[in-house]
Design an enzyme around this catalytic site. Structure first.
Site, PDB file in Angstrom:
ATOM      1  N   GLN A 275      25.484  50.449  52.667  1.00  0.00           N
ATOM      2  CA  GLN A 275      24.226  49.686  52.775  1.00  0.00           C
ATOM      3  C   GLN A 275      23.124  50.485  52.079  1.00  0.00           C
ATOM      4  OE1 GLN A 275      23.360  47.857  56.596  1.00  0.00           O
ATOM      5  NE2 GLN A 275      25.436  48.270  57.288  1.00  0.00           N
TER       6      GLN A 275
ATOM      7  N   LYS B 198      41.592  41.959  37.361  1.00  0.00           N
ATOM      8  CA  LYS B 198      41.944  40.580  37.686  1.00  0.00           C
ATOM      9  C   LYS B 198      41.692  39.688  36.477  1.00  0.00           C
ATOM     10  CE  LYS B 198      40.960  40.887  42.642  1.00  0.00           C
ATOM     11  NZ  LYS B 198      40.232  40.311  43.782  1.00  0.00           N
TER      12      LYS B 198
END
Length: 291
Positions: A93, A188
């Site tokens: 974060q 990918k």
């Protein structure tokens, strides 16, 4: 020099004390009836005190333990407090994702900085976020120790080190350079609206021993997906390796069930798959930062 180690850092603390030829002192830990934490350190400290504590899950609880242990070291006479936090909570974060949110990791960094003179961590999610600390901070890599382990364990095998995505490519490169083998990362390729092909960008893995390496394994989803793709491409034996073995949500069971022969992790977080210690690079960093 004294090494103070909490229950979350005692294994690494012991090895670090050996590297530094320092005294290891375990932190006493207890709780009040309402659940609040108590820590106790020796009442007469002096010189440099190294506090070893990992902010592994439960992160909030271990963040508080870090702050109060560092404060205890300072208040009981330490002239210099070096925080060794091999796994930093909230490191993912590190920016504001939605309006109104805090930059949570910056808040954590400020809290640690208020109670320490220097900080050392390992394979921080985004090394650039060291700038959030108000004290000298160093991010050390586990790559060399992982590479040494792999070189010895898989000596003589046709080994390839692969990052599960482009973000892990650099770690894969560093590990592979130590164990003197090839490396690659998975990418990918979208074949259609609902069909995606995952494959190494450059290398052929057929029949080879493959070690998938990343900075952390949390739920294991990325690793499981990668294992499926590599098996389809004829990979031989599969191993998962990481610096931080969070292994939440039954990740270890999922990884082993998906075809991995073993999980190889370091001692940044207490875990049953710890095979590599980051004590050597952490000790070097302590020596660099100690005044």
């Amino acid at each position: 020099m004294i090494v103070l180690a909490t229950s979350e850092g005692v294994k690494l603390g012991r090895r670090l004390a050996e590297e530094l030829d320092a005294e290891l002192v375990p932190v006493e830990e207890d709780r009040f009836p309402d659940g609040e934490q108590i820590v106790r350190v020796p009442p007469e400290l002096d010189g440099t005190v190294v506090v070893v504590h990992s902010m592994s899950p439960p992160q909030d609880e271990n963040l508080v333990k870090a702050i109060i242990t560092l404060d205890a070291a300072r208040e009981n006479g330490a002239e210099e407090v070096i925080a060794v936090v091999p796994y930093m909570a909230y490191s993912r974060q590190d920016r504001r994702f939605e309006p109104g949110e805090p930059v949570s990791f910056r808040a954590v960094a400020r809290a640690v900085s208020a109670n320490a003179d220097a900080l050392i961590t390992v394979d921080l999610h985004e090394p650039d976020t060291l700038e959030y600390f108000d004290v000298p901070a160093e991010n050390v890599s586990a790559a060399e120790e992982l590479g040494k382990y792999l070189a010895e364990r898989f000596e003589g095998e046709d080994l390839v080190v692969i990052g599960p995505d482009e973000g892990a490519r650099e770690l894969a490169r560093e590990v592979a350079s130590i164990c003197k083998t090839e490396y690659d990362h998975l990418e990918k390729k979208r074949l259609s609206g609902d069909e995606v092909e995952i494959h190494p960008k450059e290398l052929d893995v057929e029949g080879r021993t493959v070690v998938l390496v990343d900075d952390m394994i949390d739920t294991g989803g990325t690793m499981v997906e990668a294992a499926r793709a590599l098996r389809d491409q004829g990979a031989g034996t599969l191993y998962a390796a990481c610096t931080h073995a969070l292994l939440t949500r039954n990740a270890a069971t999922r990884l082993l069930a998906s075809g991995f022969e073993d999980i190889i992790a370091t001692d940044t977080i207490p875990n049953p798959f710890e095979k590599v210690s980051v004590a050597p690079p952490v000790a070097e960093a302590v020596e660099n930062l100690s005044g």
